[in-house]
Design a protein around this motif. Structure first.
Motif, PDB file in Angstrom:
ATOM      1  N   PRO A   1      -0.158  27.351  -7.265  1.00 56.54           N
ATOM      2  CA  PRO A   1       0.590  28.341  -8.051  1.00 56.54           C
ATOM      3  C   PRO A   1       1.980  27.826  -8.392  1.00 56.54           C
ATOM      4  CG  PRO A   1      -0.463  29.349  -6.135  1.00 56.54           C
ATOM      5  CD  PRO A   1      -0.604  27.872  -5.959  1.00 56.54           C
ATOM      6  N   ASN A   2       2.398  28.094  -9.618  1.00 55.74           N
ATOM      7  CA  ASN A   2       3.739  27.710 -10.062  1.00 55.74           C
ATOM      8  C   ASN A   2       3.994  26.215  -9.907  1.00 55.74           C
ATOM      9  OD1 ASN A   2       4.300  30.457 -10.570  1.00 55.74           O
ATOM     10  ND2 ASN A   2       4.868  30.758  -8.413  1.00 55.74           N
ATOM     11  N   ASN A   3       2.959  25.454 -10.149  1.00 51.04           N
ATOM     12  CA  ASN A   3       3.120  23.999 -10.049  1.00 51.04           C
ATOM     13  C   ASN A   3       4.072  23.532 -11.140  1.00 51.04           C
ATOM     14  OD1 ASN A   3       2.897  21.283  -9.690  1.00 51.04           O
ATOM     15  ND2 ASN A   3       0.672  21.278  -9.535  1.00 51.04           N
ATOM     16  N   SER A   4       5.120  22.860 -10.732  1.00 48.03           N
ATOM     17  CA  SER A   4       6.129  22.453 -11.705  1.00 48.03           C
ATOM     18  C   SER A   4       5.702  21.246 -12.516  1.00 48.03           C
ATOM     19  CB  SER A   4       7.446  22.136 -10.981  1.00 48.03           C
ATOM     20  OG  SER A   4       7.246  21.100 -10.026  1.00 48.03           O
ATOM     21  N   LYS A   5       4.681  20.517 -12.025  1.00 47.29           N
ATOM     22  CA  LYS A   5       4.229  19.326 -12.741  1.00 47.29           C
ATOM     23  C   LYS A   5       2.947  19.647 -13.499  1.00 47.29           C
ATOM     24  CE  LYS A   5       6.161  15.899  -9.575  1.00 47.29           C
ATOM     25  NZ  LYS A   5       5.859  14.737  -8.720  1.00 47.29           N
ATOM     26  N   VAL A   6       2.958  19.382 -14.792  1.00 44.05           N
ATOM     27  CA  VAL A   6       1.781  19.635 -15.616  1.00 44.05           C
ATOM     28  C   VAL A   6       1.221  18.292 -16.054  1.00 44.05           C
ATOM     29  CG1 VAL A   6       0.891  20.694 -17.699  1.00 44.05           C
ATOM     30  CG2 VAL A   6       2.701  21.823 -16.399  1.00 44.05           C
ATOM     31  N   TRP A   7      -0.018  18.031 -15.711  1.00 47.30           N
ATOM     32  CA  TRP A   7      -0.669  16.754 -16.015  1.00 47.30           C
ATOM     33  C   TRP A   7      -1.718  16.993 -17.085  1.00 47.30           C
ATOM     34  CZ3 TRP A   7       0.874  12.428 -13.187  1.00 47.30           C
ATOM     35  CH2 TRP A   7       1.733  12.708 -12.123  1.00 47.30           C
ATOM     36  N   TRP A   8      -1.755  16.123 -18.057  1.00 45.36           N
ATOM     37  CA  TRP A   8      -2.672  16.329 -19.168  1.00 45.36           C
ATOM     38  C   TRP A   8      -4.033  15.702 -18.932  1.00 45.36           C
ATOM     39  CZ3 TRP A   8      -4.780  12.188 -21.746  1.00 45.36           C
ATOM     40  CH2 TRP A   8      -4.162  10.952 -21.554  1.00 45.36           C
ATOM     41  N   HIS A   9      -4.143  14.819 -17.916  1.00 45.68           N
ATOM     42  CA  HIS A   9      -5.421  14.138 -17.681  1.00 45.68           C
ATOM     43  C   HIS A   9      -6.012  14.580 -16.357  1.00 45.68           C
ATOM     44  CE1 HIS A   9      -8.259  10.790 -16.982  1.00 45.68           C
ATOM     45  NE2 HIS A   9      -8.343  10.792 -18.286  1.00 45.68           N
ATOM     46  N   ALA A  10      -7.318  14.830 -16.340  1.00 41.15           N
ATOM     47  CA  ALA A  10      -7.966  15.388 -15.157  1.00 41.15           C
ATOM     48  C   ALA A  10      -7.911  14.453 -13.969  1.00 41.15           C
ATOM     49  CB  ALA A  10      -9.428  15.729 -15.472  1.00 41.15           C
ATOM     50  N   SER A  11      -7.816  13.143 -14.193  1.00 33.56           N
ATOM     51  CA  SER A  11      -7.813  12.205 -13.078  1.00 33.56           C
ATOM     52  C   SER A  11      -6.394  11.896 -12.604  1.00 33.56           C
ATOM     53  CB  SER A  11      -8.512  10.913 -13.472  1.00 33.56           C
ATOM     54  OG  SER A  11      -7.812  10.290 -14.539  1.00 33.56           O
ATOM     55  N   ASN A  12      -5.457  12.773 -12.958  1.00 30.05           N
ATOM     56  CA  ASN A  12      -4.089  12.657 -12.441  1.00 30.05           C
ATOM     57  C   ASN A  12      -3.411  11.377 -12.899  1.00 30.05           C
ATOM     58  OD1 ASN A  12      -1.783  13.238 -11.040  1.00 30.05           O
ATOM     59  ND2 ASN A  12      -2.567  12.579  -9.053  1.00 30.05           N
ATOM     60  N   VAL A  13      -3.393  11.162 -14.206  1.00 28.32           N
ATOM     61  CA  VAL A  13      -2.722  10.007 -14.768  1.00 28.32           C
ATOM     62  C   VAL A  13      -1.496  10.488 -15.527  1.00 28.32           C
ATOM     63  CG1 VAL A  13      -2.913   8.066 -16.329  1.00 28.32           C
ATOM     64  CG2 VAL A  13      -4.874   8.743 -14.951  1.00 28.32           C
TER      65      VAL A  13
ATOM     66  N   GLN B   1       0.834  -1.205   0.000  1.00 27.52           N
ATOM     67  CA  GLN B   1       0.000   0.000   0.000  1.00 27.52           C
ATOM     68  C   GLN B   1       0.867   1.252   0.000  1.00 27.52           C
ATOM     69  OE1 GLN B   1      -3.325  -0.305  -0.276  1.00 27.52           O
ATOM     70  NE2 GLN B   1      -3.070  -2.517  -0.229  1.00 27.52           N
ATOM     71  N   TYR B   2       1.948   1.223   0.782  1.00 26.04           N
ATOM     72  CA  TYR B   2       2.823   2.398   0.841  1.00 26.04           C
ATOM     73  C   TYR B   2       3.455   2.678  -0.520  1.00 26.04           C
ATOM     74  CZ  TYR B   2       7.180   4.922   1.474  1.00 26.04           C
ATOM     75  OH  TYR B   2       8.226   5.802   1.324  1.00 26.04           O
ATOM     76  N   MET B   3       3.979   1.649  -1.169  1.00 28.55           N
ATOM     77  CA  MET B   3       4.656   1.865  -2.447  1.00 28.55           C
ATOM     78  C   MET B   3       3.678   2.251  -3.552  1.00 28.55           C
ATOM     79  SD  MET B   3       7.835   1.886  -2.233  1.00 28.55           S
ATOM     80  CE  MET B   3       8.130   1.948  -3.993  1.00 28.55           C
ATOM     81  N   TRP B   4       2.443   1.786  -3.442  1.00 30.94           N
ATOM     82  CA  TRP B   4       1.437   2.169  -4.438  1.00 30.94           C
ATOM     83  C   TRP B   4       1.270   3.683  -4.451  1.00 30.94           C
ATOM     84  CZ3 TRP B   4      -0.961  -0.680  -8.085  1.00 30.94           C
ATOM     85  CH2 TRP B   4      -2.060  -0.115  -8.737  1.00 30.94           C
ATOM     86  N   GLN B   5       1.291   4.284  -3.263  1.00 27.59           N
ATOM     87  CA  GLN B   5       1.147   5.737  -3.167  1.00 27.59           C
ATOM     88  C   GLN B   5       2.477   6.444  -3.379  1.00 27.59           C
ATOM     89  OE1 GLN B   5      -0.897   7.029   0.348  1.00 27.59           O
ATOM     90  NE2 GLN B   5      -0.574   9.200  -0.049  1.00 27.59           N
ATOM     91  N   ALA B   6       3.558   5.874  -2.847  1.00 29.35           N
ATOM     92  CA  ALA B   6       4.865   6.523  -2.948  1.00 29.35           C
ATOM     93  C   ALA B   6       5.346   6.601  -4.390  1.00 29.35           C
ATOM     94  CB  ALA B   6       5.887   5.774  -2.092  1.00 29.35           C
ATOM     95  N   SER B   7       5.018   5.618  -5.209  1.00 32.17           N
ATOM     96  CA  SER B   7       5.472   5.644  -6.597  1.00 32.17           C
ATOM     97  C   SER B   7       4.932   6.861  -7.330  1.00 32.17           C
ATOM     98  CB  SER B   7       5.039   4.362  -7.315  1.00 32.17           C
ATOM     99  OG  SER B   7       3.627   4.272  -7.362  1.00 32.17           O
TER     100      SER B   7
ATOM    101  N   ILE C   1      -1.578  -0.271 -17.055  1.00 30.63           N
ATOM    102  CA  ILE C   1      -2.488   0.648 -16.358  1.00 30.63           C
ATOM    103  C   ILE C   1      -2.485   0.378 -14.858  1.00 30.63           C
ATOM    104  CG2 ILE C   1      -4.938   1.233 -16.072  1.00 30.63           C
ATOM    105  CD1 ILE C   1      -3.757   2.473 -18.513  1.00 30.63           C
ATOM    106  N   HIS C   2      -2.239  -0.871 -14.470  1.00 34.03           N
ATOM    107  CA  HIS C   2      -2.307  -1.261 -13.062  1.00 34.03           C
ATOM    108  C   HIS C   2      -0.972  -0.961 -12.383  1.00 34.03           C
ATOM    109  CE1 HIS C   2      -2.772  -3.963  -9.519  1.00 34.03           C
ATOM    110  NE2 HIS C   2      -4.043  -3.660  -9.663  1.00 34.03           N
ATOM    111  N   GLN C   3      -0.712   0.306 -12.153  1.00 35.50           N
ATOM    112  CA  GLN C   3       0.461   0.724 -11.395  1.00 35.50           C
ATOM    113  C   GLN C   3       0.140   2.025 -10.678  1.00 35.50           C
ATOM    114  OE1 GLN C   3       3.856   2.215 -13.743  1.00 35.50           O
ATOM    115  NE2 GLN C   3       2.673   1.760 -15.580  1.00 35.50           N
ATOM    116  N   GLY C   4       0.819   2.239  -9.561  1.00 37.08           N
ATOM    117  CA  GLY C   4       0.492   3.356  -8.692  1.00 37.08           C
ATOM    118  C   GLY C   4       0.620   4.709  -9.342  1.00 37.08           C
ATOM    119  N   MET C   5       1.480   4.839 -10.342  1.00 40.38           N
ATOM    120  CA  MET C   5       1.672   6.128 -10.984  1.00 40.38           C
ATOM    121  C   MET C   5       0.485   6.511 -11.850  1.00 40.38           C
ATOM    122  SD  MET C   5       5.646   6.478 -11.963  1.00 40.38           S
ATOM    123  CE  MET C   5       5.330   8.217 -12.146  1.00 40.38           C
ATOM    124  N   MET C   6      -0.354   5.542 -12.204  1.00 41.08           N
ATOM    125  CA  MET C   6      -1.414   5.826 -13.163  1.00 41.08           C
ATOM    126  C   MET C   6      -2.811   5.628 -12.587  1.00 41.08           C
ATOM    127  SD  MET C   6       0.298   4.194 -16.578  1.00 41.08           S
ATOM    128  CE  MET C   6      -0.781   5.129 -17.624  1.00 41.08           C
TER     129      MET C   6
END
Length: 891
Positions: free
Chosen positions: A875-887, A56-62, A142-147
Motif C-alpha cells: 500500500p502507498n508504494n512510493s516506487k512505481v515500476w513499469w515492468h513486471a520483472s522489476n526492471v 554479490q552485495y553491491m549487485w543487490q544493494a544497487s 542491461i548487465h547491472q544490478g538495477m535492471m
C-alpha cells in the motif's frame, strides 16, 4: 601566528574526525559468514572471497538503495528484449538436434576471416546509434544490478547468462549473419608461465592488456564507464583444467551453483576470478559487459555448463528440471521472472537452446599421435604421457610490443652490420663450402669409427665379465670412458648452427650475442612475421618465438602502473573523487628466502640470511609463520620489492578505486603509504569498504582509530566519510600528500603527520579469518558458527507499544529501520526468516544467532507462510515500476 594556527589545526585533526568506522552491512556480513563455514584462508585465496562477496552485495544493494546506474531508454530496453522471442509456456520437450545449428568455436580456432567478421560485427553494433546510446551499449547496460535481479548469487546465474549471450549473438547476426560468439578457454592460457603474454592480448585478438586499450579491434573505445581499460594479471586467476573437470563431472546443479556449491566447484565463484584477472571494466559486475572480453568469457562458462548438462543425462538426470528447491534469495526461485524477454528463471534451462539454435565445438586438444591443435596460435605441449594445447605467447604474434620490437630492431641492425663486413668474404666462403662439406663427411666417418670402436670394447668387456676375468675389466672401463669423452668432444666440435642472414648471406653462425644480458636466436626470415591471413589447417607451421631476456617476463614489472576507470555512478571524472592516506605495515612473507645476504661467524658462512625472522630468538614468537593461500601466478621479485593493493569499494555509490604501495619482502617488517580515492563527500556522505591484499591475494587486517580508544584498533574496513571538519582527505592527490607530510623551509626533511592517517593495514600472514571477526573467534577456524558484527547497534529488548493499527505482542521488540518482531529478538533460528510486523516487504534473515533486516524487491511482498517474496504491491508504494520483472528504466 600562522605556525600556531597550523599547529592547532594539526592537533584538532582527529578531534571530530570526518572519517568514522561503521559496521559491515548485513548482506556483506552474511556472505562472509557463509564462506567462513565453507572454507578458510589457507585453502582459498582471501582476496577472491572478499571480491566475490562484495560484488554479490553491491549487485543487490544497487537495486535496493536505488543507486544511479547506466541510463537506458525504454526504446533501447524494448529493442534488447526483442532480440529473443519468448519460448512456449510449457516446458520444452527434448527434440532431435537441428541440422542447421550455429557452431561456437574457441577464439583461436576461428579462421582469420571468421575472427575479422566477429570483430566487425561488434564494431558495427558499437557504431549503430539508431538505438541510443548505441546497440552495443544498450546490451551492455542491461548487465547491472538495477535492471537484472537474478543474474548473480544463485543457480540462475547460468540460465540468465545463457539467454543474455544468445540475445547478444542475435544482435551480432543482424550485422553479419554468419557470426557466432566464440568462447575464450582461459585454461589454454593459465598453463603459460606468464599468462599475461598470451597471444590473445595482441592487436589481432583482444588488444593490449595493460592500461587503456589502444591496440586491436577495440582500440580507443569509449564505453558507458569511460575509456576501455584492463589491468591483466594483477589479481584473480584464470580457469584451470582440473577445476573445470571437477565441475563437468558433477551431476546435480546444486553442486556447481551458489549458495551451496563448494568453493572449488562453484562455477560462479571461479568465473569471478577471471573477471578480476582481466580487471578494468571486467573487474566490476556492473561494468563487465562494457568490455567485449565479457562475452567470450561467459561463452566458455556456458560451454562448461553444457558439458555438465550432457554428463547429467548420462546419469539419467533431466537438466531441464534439476533446479534447486532451496535458494538463498527468492529472486533465484525457478518461477521468478528472469527480466529478459519475458522469461522465467527455469526457462534458461530449456533444451531448445542447444538442440535448436547453437552447439559448441570441443575445446582444442592434442595427443602424441595427433600433436596438432588445429590453430597456428596454439601449440601442443607433451608432459609425460599427457598432451594438451597451450596458447602461443605474444612474442610469436604478428606484431610485437614497442619495447620488444625495439630490441629486435637492434638485433637486426647488428646483424646487418656484420653482414656488410662479411660481404667481402662471400666469394671465399662459397669457395670453401665444398671443402667444409668434405671435412664434415670426414668427421662423420670418424664418429662412425669411434662408435664402432666403442661397441667393440663394450662387447670385449662383456666377454671378460662372462669369463670371470677380473683383471682386464678395469683397463677396459678406463678405455671405455676415454672413448666416450673423445666421442662427446668430437660431437661438440662438429656441431654447427647455420641460420639465414637477413642480408642474403648463406651462412651465419647461430646464437648472436649482443650483450651479456640479451640473447636472441634469429629465426628464418620467412617465419619472423606471421602471415596476415593464415587459415587454420592441420599442417599449419609452428612458429617458435625468439629467445627473449629472462628478466622481462617472470612477473608483472614493479613499475607497471594501475589504471583506474574513475567511474562513479555511470560517470567517469576524477573530480568526483578525493584521496585518503593509508599506511601499510608489511611482514616478510614466510616463503621469501632469496635475500642472499648471509652472516659470517668465525670465517664460516651461516645458512640463514641476516634478515630472516626465524634466525633470531627474540623474533620467533612475534613473527607468524602461517601460509595463507595465494594465487598460482604469485612470484617474488628478485629485488625483494612487492606490492600491496588497497581498494576502495563504494557501499552507497557505484564505484571502485585501486592503488598499490611498494613494500620490501626482504625485511622482517617494512612500512609504506598509499593514497586511495573514495567518493567526494561534497556529493553527500560516502560509505566505503576498504580492502588490502598483497600481489599474491593474501588479505591484510584493517586497523583504525575508533572513538574512545587509544591508537589503532581492529576494525571491519567499512567507513563513512563526511565533509565535516577536520578534513582527513585531500581533494586531489597533491593535497593528500601535503596534508600527510609537513614540509619545512630550507630543505628540511619532510615529517609525516601521523594524526592524518585514520586507517592502516597489517599484512601479517596469519591463518585466521580476516573478514569482520574478532581474533579469538577467528582462531576457531572456518567451521566456527559465531560471527561478530563489529560495533553493531544494540537491539532494544524492551517491548514497544505502537499507536498504529497493528496490535503489538507484549513480547515484541524493535530491531531497527522500522522492523519489529512479534516473538522477541532472542527467538532466532539460523536460516529462518521472520516477518516484520506492520510491514509488507520487510523481514529478517537469521544468520549465526543474529537478525539481519532484508527488504523484498519492489512489486513483491513477503509471504509469511512460505517465507519468500512473492509478486504483489505494498500500500502507498512510493516506487512505481513499469515492468513486471522489476526492471527500472529511465526515459
Amino acid at each position: 601566528m600562522k605556525l600556531v594556527i597550523l599547529s592547532l589545526l594539526a592537533l584538532c585533526w582527529t578531534c571530530n574526525g570526518m572519517i568514522e568506522h561503521i559496521p559491515l552491512p548485513g548482506g556483506l556480513l552474511d556472505c562472509f559468514s557463509r564462506y567462513s563455514q565453507k572454507t578458510n584462508v589457507v585453502d582459498t585465496v582471501g582476496e577472491s572471497i572478499a571480491s566475490f562477496c562484495f560484488g554479490q552485495y553491491m549487485w543487490q544493494a544497487s537495486r535496493e538503495q536505488g543507486l544511479p546506474g547506466f541510463n537506458i531508454t525504454r526504446e533501447a530496453y524494448n529493442w534488447v528484449q526483442s532480440l529473443l522471442p519468448k519460448p512456449p509456456s510449457r516446458r520444452h520437450v527434448r527434440q532431435a538436434v537441428s541440422p542447421n545449428l550455429r557452431i561456437r568455436k574457441e577464439y583461436r580456432r576461428l579462421t582469420d576471416m571468421e575472427r575479422a567478421n566477429f570483430h566487425t560485427a561488434i564494431q558495427l553494433l558499437k557504431a549503430d546509434t539508431s538505438v541510443a546510446p548505441s546497440m552495443y551499449d544498450a546490451l551492455s547496460a542491461i548487465h547491472q544490478g538495477m535492471m537484472t535481479h537474478s543474474a548473480h548469487g544463485g543457480p540462475n546465474f547460468l540460465g540468465f547468462h545463457r539467454v543474455y549471450l544468445l540475445m547478444f549473438e542475435n544482435a551480432l547476426r543482424t550485422k553479419i549473419p554468419s557470426v557466432t560468439i566464440p568462447y575464450w578457454d582461459s585454461t589454454l592460457d593459465s598453463a603459460l608461465i606468464n599468462p599475461t603474454q598470451s597471444i590473445l592480448f595482441t592487436d589481432s585478438f583482444f588488444g593490449n592488456g595493460f592500461g587503456m586499450v589502444n591496440t586491436g579491434p577495440f582500440a580507443g573505445w569509449r564505453t558507458l564507464s569511460g575509456p576501455l581499460i584492463r589491468n591483466i594479471g594483477q589479481a584473480g586467476s584464470l580457469f584451470h583444467a582440473n577445476d573445470m573437470a571437477r565441475i563437468v563431472s558433477s551431476i546435480r546443479l546444486v553442486q556447481i551453483t551458489e549458495p551451496n556449491a563448494a568453493v572449488n566447484s562453484s562455477l560462479e565463484f571461479l568465473h569471478n576470478q577471471v573477471h578480476l584477472w582481466v580487471d578494468g571494466q571486467m573487474g566490476s559486475l556492473e561494468t563487465a559487459a562494457h568490455d567485449p572480453i565479457f562475452w567470450l568469457h561467459h561463452s566458455y562458462v556456458d560451454y562448461i555448463f553444457e558439458l555438465f548438462r550432457q554428463n547429467q543425462r548420462r546419469f539419467g538426470i533431466d537438466p531441464t528440471s534439476d533446479y534447486p528447491v532451496f535458494v538463498n534469495n527468492s529472486m533465484h526461485t525457478a518461477m521468478y521472472p528472469m527480466g529478459l524477454a519475458g522469461l522465467r528463471n527455469i526457462d534458461g534451462f530449456n533444451d531448445r537452446f542447444t538442440s535448436m539454435i547453437y552447439q559448441y565445438e570441443p575445446s582444442p586438444g592434442c595427443s602424441l599421435n595427433f600433436p596438432d591443435c588445429g590453430s597456428p596460435y596454439l601449440r601442443c605441449v607433451v608432459a609425460g604421457f599427457q598432451s594438451r594445447c597451450v596458447s602461443l605467447d605474444w612474442t610469436a604474434a604478428p606484431r610485437v610490443s614497442a619495447i620488444r620490437q625495439q630490441l629486435m630492431n637492434q638485433v637486426v641492425q647488428e646483424q646487418r652490420m656484420q653482414a656488410v663486413a662479411r660481404l667481402s668474404m662471400m666469394n671465399a666462403a662459397r669457395a670453401q663450402q665444398a671443402q667444409v662439406t668434405i671435412q664434415n663427411q670426414m668427421r662423420v666417418s670418424q664418429q662412425q669409427r669411434l662408435l664402432a670402436e666403442m661397441r667393440r670394447q663394450q662387447a670385449l668387456t662383456k666377454e671378460n665379465e662372462n669369463a670371470g676375468l677380473d683383471d682386464p675389466s678395469e683397463p677396459t672401463q678406463v678405455q671405455r670412458r676415454s672413448i666416450q669423452r673423445r666421442f662427446k668432444r668430437q660431437l661438440k666440435l662438429n656441431t654447427f648452427k647455420y641460420l639465414p642472414d637477413p642480408r642474403g648471406s648463406q651462412f651465419m653462425k647461430g646464437n648472436l650475442n649482443i650483450n651479456s644480458n640479451i640473447q636472441f636466436q634469429m629465426l628464418p626470415q620467412t617465419n619472423q612475421n606471421m602471415p596476415s591471413n593464415v587459415q587454420n589447417s592441420t599442417d599449419a607451421p609452428y612458429i617458435s618465438p625468439p629467445v627473449m631476456p629472462a628478466d622481462m617476463c617472470p612477473v608483472i614489472p614493479m613499475a607497471q602502473g594501475y589504471q583506474n576507470t574513475f567511474n562513479m555512478n555511470g560517470r567517469s571524472d576524477i573530480k568526483q573523487w578525493v584521496y585518503i592516506p593509508v599506511k601499510v605495515i608489511y611482514q616478510r612473507p614466510p616463503t621469501f628466502n632469496s635475500y642472499d645476504s648471509y652472516p659470517i661467524v668465525n670465517g664460516e658462512v651461516e645458512a640463514e640470511d641476516i634478515y630472516s625472522p626465524t634466525a633470531f630468538r627474540t623474533m620467533q614468537n612475534v613473527m607468524p609463520k602461517g601460509k595463507p593461500a595465494s594465487y598460482s601466478h604469485c612470484q617474488a621479485q628478485e629485488s625483494g620489492a612487492g606490492k600491496v593493493y588497497i581498494s576502495s569499494q563504494g557501499m552507497n555509490y557505484m564505484g571502485t578505486y585501486k592503488e598499490y604501495a611498494v613494500v620490501d619482502h626482504r625485511l622482517a617488517i617494512s612500512v609504506a603509504t598509499a593514497y586511495v580515492a573514495v567518493k567526494s563527500p561534497q556529493f553527500g556522505a560516502s560509505q566505503v569498504f576498504l580492502n588490502a591484499y598483497d600481489s599474491c591475494g593474501r588479505i591484510c587486517q584493517p586497523f583504525c582509530k575508533l572513538a574512545g580508544a587509544q591508537g589503532f584498533q581492529r576494525c571491519s574496513g567499512a567507513f563513512r566519510v563526511t565533509s565535516s571538519f577536520p578534513k582527513l582527505y585531500g581533494t586531489n592527490y597533491g593535497d593528500a600528500v601535503t596534508h600527510l607530510w609537513q614540509f619545512g623551509k630550507n630543505d628540511i626533511c619532510p615529517t609525516m603527520q601521523d594524526d592524518s592517517i585514520y586507517i592502516q593495514f597489517h599484512c601479517n600472514f596469519k591463518e585466521s579469518w580476516p573478514f569482520g571477526m574478532q581474533p579469538q573467534q577467528a582462531a576457531r577456524g572456518p567451521g566456527a558458527a559465531a560471527f561478530d558484527e563489529i560495533e553493531e547497534p544494540e537491539v532494544s529488548k524492551q517491548p514497544i507499544v505502537s499507536n498504529g493499527p497493528v496490535n503489538v505482542n507484549p513480547t515484541a521488540c524493535h530491531i531497527g529501520n522500522g522492523c519489529m518482531l512479534s516473538k522477541g529478538c532472542n527467538q532466532c533460528v539460523n536460516g529462518k526468516r521472520y516477518k516484520c510486523i506492520g510491514t509488507c516487504a520487510l523481514y529478517t534473515s537469521c544468520q549465526n544467532g543474529a537478525h539481519h533486516i532484508q527488504s523484498c524487491p519492489d512489486n513483491t511482498i513477503f509471504d509469511p507462510d512460505d517465507y519468500v517474496c512473492v509478486p504483489g504491491m505494498c500500500p502507498n508504494n512510493s516506487k512505481v515500476w513499469w515492468h513486471a520483472s522489476n526492471v527500472n528504466v529511465w526515459k
